[in-house]
Write an enzyme that holds these catalytic residues in place. Structure first.
Site, PDB file in Angstrom:
ATOM      1  N   PHE A 227       0.849  -1.192   0.000  1.00 49.38           N
ATOM      2  CA  PHE A 227       0.000   0.000   0.000  1.00 49.38           C
ATOM      3  C   PHE A 227       0.884   1.240   0.000  1.00 49.38           C
ATOM      4  O   PHE A 227       0.672   2.192   0.730  1.00 49.38           O
ATOM      5  CB  PHE A 227      -0.945  -0.045   1.208  1.00 49.38           C
ATOM      6  CG  PHE A 227      -2.272   0.623   0.941  1.00 49.38           C
ATOM      7  CD1 PHE A 227      -2.945   0.427  -0.260  1.00 49.38           C
ATOM      8  CD2 PHE A 227      -2.860   1.447   1.897  1.00 49.38           C
ATOM      9  CE1 PHE A 227      -4.168   1.037  -0.504  1.00 49.38           C
ATOM     10  CE2 PHE A 227      -4.079   2.075   1.665  1.00 49.38           C
ATOM     11  CZ  PHE A 227      -4.739   1.869   0.458  1.00 49.38           C
TER      12      PHE A 227
ATOM     13  N   LYS B  43      14.736  -4.735 -16.164  1.00 48.80           N
ATOM     14  CA  LYS B  43      13.660  -4.600 -17.147  1.00 48.80           C
ATOM     15  C   LYS B  43      14.029  -5.322 -18.448  1.00 48.80           C
ATOM     16  O   LYS B  43      13.184  -5.963 -19.075  1.00 48.80           O
ATOM     17  CB  LYS B  43      13.359  -3.123 -17.401  1.00 48.80           C
ATOM     18  CG  LYS B  43      12.685  -2.470 -16.190  1.00 48.80           C
ATOM     19  CD  LYS B  43      12.621  -0.964 -16.321  1.00 48.80           C
ATOM     20  CE  LYS B  43      11.974  -0.356 -15.089  1.00 48.80           C
ATOM     21  NZ  LYS B  43      12.154   1.103 -15.039  1.00 48.80           N
TER      22      LYS B  43
ATOM     23  N   LYS C 206       9.245  -6.345  -9.981  1.00 48.80           N
ATOM     24  CA  LYS C 206      10.199  -6.873 -10.974  1.00 48.80           C
ATOM     25  C   LYS C 206      10.926  -8.120 -10.492  1.00 48.80           C
ATOM     26  O   LYS C 206      11.290  -8.973 -11.292  1.00 48.80           O
ATOM     27  CB  LYS C 206      11.232  -5.795 -11.317  1.00 48.80           C
ATOM     28  CG  LYS C 206      10.640  -4.630 -12.063  1.00 48.80           C
ATOM     29  CD  LYS C 206      11.710  -3.614 -12.451  1.00 48.80           C
ATOM     30  CE  LYS C 206      11.766  -2.447 -11.515  1.00 48.80           C
ATOM     31  NZ  LYS C 206      10.592  -1.580 -11.484  1.00 48.80           N
TER      32      LYS C 206
ATOM     33  N   GLU D 228       2.420  -6.271 -16.596  1.00 45.48           N
ATOM     34  CA  GLU D 228       2.675  -5.105 -17.454  1.00 45.48           C
ATOM     35  C   GLU D 228       3.407  -3.983 -16.715  1.00 45.48           C
ATOM     36  O   GLU D 228       4.285  -3.321 -17.256  1.00 45.48           O
ATOM     37  CB  GLU D 228       1.336  -4.572 -17.988  1.00 45.48           C
ATOM     38  CG  GLU D 228       1.463  -3.395 -18.928  1.00 45.48           C
ATOM     39  CD  GLU D 228       2.193  -3.763 -20.201  1.00 45.48           C
ATOM     40  OE1 GLU D 228       1.634  -4.522 -21.006  1.00 45.48           O
ATOM     41  OE2 GLU D 228       3.342  -3.294 -20.381  1.00 45.48           O
TER      42      GLU D 228
ATOM     43  N   ASP E  41      18.243  -1.207 -12.370  1.00 47.28           N
ATOM     44  CA  ASP E  41      16.813  -1.168 -12.672  1.00 47.28           C
ATOM     45  C   ASP E  41      16.567  -1.393 -14.168  1.00 47.28           C
ATOM     46  O   ASP E  41      15.734  -2.222 -14.557  1.00 47.28           O
ATOM     47  CB  ASP E  41      16.249   0.191 -12.224  1.00 47.28           C
ATOM     48  CG  ASP E  41      14.819   0.398 -12.656  1.00 47.28           C
ATOM     49  OD1 ASP E  41      13.949  -0.318 -12.136  1.00 47.28           O
ATOM     50  OD2 ASP E  41      14.572   1.256 -13.517  1.00 47.28           O
TER      51      ASP E  41
ATOM     52  N   VAL F 220       7.581  -3.171 -16.335  1.00 46.91           N
ATOM     53  CA  VAL F 220       8.486  -2.517 -17.291  1.00 46.91           C
ATOM     54  C   VAL F 220       7.861  -1.225 -17.791  1.00 46.91           C
ATOM     55  O   VAL F 220       6.762  -1.225 -18.346  1.00 46.91           O
ATOM     56  CB  VAL F 220       8.788  -3.453 -18.487  1.00 46.91           C
ATOM     57  CG1 VAL F 220       9.670  -2.750 -19.508  1.00 46.91           C
ATOM     58  CG2 VAL F 220       9.442  -4.736 -18.007  1.00 46.91           C
TER      59      VAL F 220
END
Lengths: 328, 162
Positions: free
Chosen positions: A8, A211, A111, A135, A207, A138
């Site tokens: 949250f 991806k 991820k 979805e 990061d 990335v």
């Protein structure tokens, strides 16, 4: 459709706000943050949960854990939107496994589990006859995975490259525009909330690398890990280097690149003409996909942000609802 | 190259045909009619790209067509690639870095712009490499990469290759 939300923070709250603001026909029956949870089959009062959180409190009751929500709540789809752990994907990975084993669909923005365990999770979802969608992992709001899997189905993708990290793009944009040093631009990005206190994950290209691994493994049929990504960050860039690029109507951007046939995954600063469509300003993301049938396509959009990332999660939820969920 | 041919219809085509016959690519044809109008010959300059080792065969074919070659310019380095280097460029012997590429014989550094902001901080340089073929360019970039690794320099390559 009934969903349970794990996490949250920025994304989880963005989803809650979108559900409250729009008539999406989604009921939240389970909700957990890192220290508390709520289970309510009749539907959780999201307004109240948001205000508890905004006041610095836990979103629910301290004796309900995320694992309880996964195992006991009554939901069709588990929405897993906790922060990424790149080392082992936990605790998200365990929660996703738990939901899939219960025969529940999973939508995630996390991820870690997708980069580390996609083949296993895909098979587990298939065995249980449910969807696993990701979805939001990335490029935030850009529906890149959907576009590549559905819209470009049948195409062979020969190369994919782009700007996958908004923090680095912001820093490089500022260095180029106003001649700031890397340190100055990073400090500014922190002040604006674009960079974490520890920016390593962004500025060292981790990061962006994750991806690439997700796209390679889930869309391009490769089997890769973060170790396969040749990675150079932006920490050593100088304002002089940007000026030297500028002299030739070029600039420097951190580019992630996949060449499937050569098995190349690479994140590195590259010289790029300022007129190139991938040269986007600020925190935007942009990705070019080279295909055999459709030619080259470039997607540009917001790669992060609360409501923007929620958009990708909601897109996945409605995809599942339209194809599968009964009794919503 | 600069060619001299008889000023008759069909001669230019006859001169160009052998170029494609040996797999060459014509980049420009410069045809200046007005200059020595008194003579019966025509001067034409052609800029072309030829696969390696085909030049002598081309000259042979041109001679057979009755075209004489007045001048052949030096082989030009057709491929160009600009990169940026960051690091302690002078302390790691910049001229050695350049030499390693020039030593290949088929690629060379043709331009270098260096910015040294302060003595102890890293300098930045833009380096332009030219080469005869795409393959040689790739080789030169590989050399630069390995030199950069040895000397702890950061190399920024262009998004598009050579």
């Amino acid at each position: 459709m009934r969903i349970a939300i794990l996490g949250f923070g920025s994304v989880g709250r963005g989803i809650a706000r979108a559900i409250l603001a729009k008539n999406l026909d989604i009921t939240v029956t389970g909700l957990a943050d890192s220290r508390s949870g709520i289970i309510d089959p009749a539907g959780i009062d999201l307004e109240a949960a948001l205000s508890r959180k905004d006041n610095g409190g836990p979103c629910g009751s301290l004796d309900v854990t995320p694992a309880d929500v996964v195992a006991k709540a009554d939901y069709d789809v588990l929405v897993e939107v906790t922060p990424t752990n790149v080392d082992d994907g936990e605790p998200a990975l365990g929660h996703i496994r738990g939901a899939l084993r219960r025969g529940k669909h999973v939508v995630t923005s996390n991820k870690g589990p997708i980069a580390l365990a996609y083949p296993e999770l895909r098979d587990l979802a298939a065995t249980n006859g449910v969807f696993l969608r990701y979805e939001a992992t990335v490029c935030g709001a850009i529906p890149l995975i959907h576009a590549m899997k559905e819209g470009l189905a049948g195409n062979t993708i020969s190369r994919l490259y782009g700007v996958f990290n908004g923090t680095c793009n912001y820093i490089l944009t500022r260095m180029a525009e106003d001649g700031l040093t890397y340190e100055q631009a990073l400090a500014e990005a922190r002040e604006l909330g674009y960079a974490e206190a520890d920016p390593t994950y962004d500025v060292e290209g981790i990061d962006a690398g994750i991806k690439l691994v997700i796209l390679a493994n889930t869309v391009l049929d490769m089997r890769t890990t973060l170790d396969d990504v040749e990675r150079t960050g932006i920490t050593l860039l100088t304002p002089e280097a940007l000026r030297l690029a500028e002299d030739q109507d070029c600039t420097i951007r951190l580019i992630g690149e996949i060449v499937p046939e050569a098995g190349v995954l690479r994140v590195s600063p590259r010289i790029i003409a300022k007129s190139h469509p991938l040269v986007v300003e600020g925190t935007l993301n942009a990705v070019t996909v080279e295909t055999d049938l459709a030619g080259d396509l470039t997607f540009i959009g917001k790669g992060a942000g609360s409501v923007e990332t929620a958009s990708a999660v909601i897109g996945d939820l409605l995809y599942i609802r339209d194809r599968h969920v009964q009794g919503s | 190259m600069k060619l001299e041919m008889r000023d008759q219809p069909g001669q230019l085509v006859a001169a160009l045909q052998p170029i494609s016959a040996v797999g060459g690519n014509i980049i420009a044809v410069i045809h200046q009619r007005e200059t020595p109008a008194a003579t019966e010959t025509l001067d034409v300059q052609i800029v072309l790209e030829l696969p390696e080792g085909r030049l002598s065969r081309l000259l042979e074919l041109l001679r057979e067509q009755g075209v004489s070659v007045v001048r052949i310019d030096e082989e030009r380095l057709l491929y160009e690639c600009t990169l940026i280097m960051i690091g302690h460029l002078m302390h790691t012997d910049l001229s050695d870095t350049v030499d390693r590429i020039d030593m290949t014989g088929s690629a060379e550094v043709t331009e270098l712009s260096l910015v040294m902001p302060a003595i102890s901080s890293p300098s930045s340089a833009r380096i332009t490499i030219r080469s005869t073929t795409r393959e040689e360019m790739k080789k030169a970039i590989r050399i630069l990469r390995s030199v950069a690794e040895q000397k702890d320099l950061l190399i920024i390559e262009p998004l598009e290759g050579a």
